[in-house]
Design a protein around this motif. Structure first.
Motif, PDB file in Angstrom:
ATOM      1  N   ALA A   1       0.850  -1.180   0.000  1.00 20.66           N
ATOM      2  CA  ALA A   1       0.000   0.000   0.000  1.00 20.66           C
ATOM      3  C   ALA A   1       0.887   1.232   0.000  1.00 20.66           C
ATOM      4  O   ALA A   1       2.049   1.180   0.415  1.00 20.66           O
ATOM      5  N   TRP A   2       0.320   2.341  -0.484  1.00 19.70           N
ATOM      6  CA  TRP A   2       1.049   3.602  -0.456  1.00 19.70           C
ATOM      7  C   TRP A   2       0.063   4.754  -0.410  1.00 19.70           C
ATOM      8  O   TRP A   2      -1.080   4.635  -0.847  1.00 19.70           O
ATOM      9  N   ILE A   3       0.522   5.854   0.180  1.00 15.59           N
ATOM     10  CA  ILE A   3      -0.282   7.075   0.284  1.00 15.59           C
ATOM     11  C   ILE A   3       0.658   8.261   0.164  1.00 15.59           C
ATOM     12  O   ILE A   3       1.766   8.242   0.708  1.00 15.59           O
ATOM     13  N   THR A   4       0.227   9.290  -0.513  1.00 17.44           N
ATOM     14  CA  THR A   4       0.807  10.617  -0.391  1.00 17.44           C
ATOM     15  C   THR A   4      -0.314  11.467   0.172  1.00 17.44           C
ATOM     16  O   THR A   4      -1.324  11.680  -0.485  1.00 17.44           O
ATOM     17  N   ASP A   5      -0.164  11.927   1.415  1.00 21.27           N
ATOM     18  CA  ASP A   5      -1.268  12.628   2.070  1.00 21.27           C
ATOM     19  C   ASP A   5      -1.314  14.106   1.669  1.00 21.27           C
ATOM     20  O   ASP A   5      -0.490  14.583   0.883  1.00 21.27           O
ATOM     21  N   TYR A   6      -2.273  14.820   2.224  1.00 21.28           N
ATOM     22  CA  TYR A   6      -2.458  16.218   1.844  1.00 21.28           C
ATOM     23  C   TYR A   6      -1.321  17.117   2.315  1.00 21.28           C
ATOM     24  O   TYR A   6      -1.200  18.258   1.879  1.00 21.28           O
ATOM     25  N   HIS A   7      -0.444  16.628   3.183  1.00 23.35           N
ATOM     26  CA  HIS A   7       0.770  17.357   3.575  1.00 23.35           C
ATOM     27  C   HIS A   7       1.951  16.946   2.697  1.00 23.35           C
ATOM     28  O   HIS A   7       3.082  17.344   2.957  1.00 23.35           O
ATOM     29  N   HIS A   8       1.683  16.102   1.692  1.00 22.97           N
ATOM     30  CA  HIS A   8       2.694  15.569   0.775  1.00 22.97           C
ATOM     31  C   HIS A   8       3.679  14.630   1.461  1.00 22.97           C
ATOM     32  O   HIS A   8       4.812  14.472   1.018  1.00 22.97           O
ATOM     33  N   LEU A   9       3.248  14.007   2.555  1.00 19.25           N
ATOM     34  CA  LEU A   9       4.053  12.976   3.196  1.00 19.25           C
ATOM     35  C   LEU A   9       3.816  11.659   2.472  1.00 19.25           C
ATOM     36  O   LEU A   9       2.684  11.344   2.085  1.00 19.25           O
ATOM     37  N   ASN A  10       4.862  10.895   2.291  1.00 24.11           N
ATOM     38  CA  ASN A  10       4.781   9.613   1.600  1.00 24.11           C
ATOM     39  C   ASN A  10       4.820   8.471   2.595  1.00 24.11           C
ATOM     40  O   ASN A  10       5.701   8.407   3.444  1.00 24.11           O
ATOM     41  N   TYR A  11       3.863   7.557   2.459  1.00 28.34           N
ATOM     42  CA  TYR A  11       3.755   6.364   3.296  1.00 28.34           C
ATOM     43  C   TYR A  11       3.801   5.151   2.373  1.00 28.34           C
ATOM     44  O   TYR A  11       3.138   5.132   1.339  1.00 28.34           O
TER      45      TYR A  11
END
Length: 90
Positions: free
Chosen positions: A61-71
């Motif tokens: 899984a991966w996410i780039t959140d609204y703060h532009h943090l990458n998970y």
């Protein structure tokens, strides 16, 4: 029972300690819950979440959140034979 699955989590290049699970399903559920927590949604809503910066499969899984943090998360199967231990991407 042996813990044969490992979940690796990386947040903004910081690789967190791996977590070990007895089943692939346990590792996936933990990963899915973390995705849901970050998105502030229910786990059941992940598959229908409408966002370009989110992806999930049975093994990653991966996410780039609204703060532009990458998970990023990845599940590996741990196998051993003849004193060799290997981690295989599912």
């Amino acid at each position: 029972m042996e813990k044969n699955y490992v979940l690796i989590e990386c947040i903004e290049r910081e690789i967190n300690l791996p977590e070990f699970f007895e089943t692939e399903n346990q590792a996936y559920n933990t990963m899915a819950q973390r995705v849901a927590d970050i998105l502030k949604i229910q786990v059941e809503d992940i598959e229908t979440y409408d966002g370009d910066e989110v992806g999930i499969s049975k093994s990653c899984a991966w996410i780039t959140d609204y703060h532009h943090l990458n998970y990023d998360w990845k599940i590996f199967k741990v196998e051993s034979s003849d004193n060799n231990i290997t981690c295989n991407y599912i």
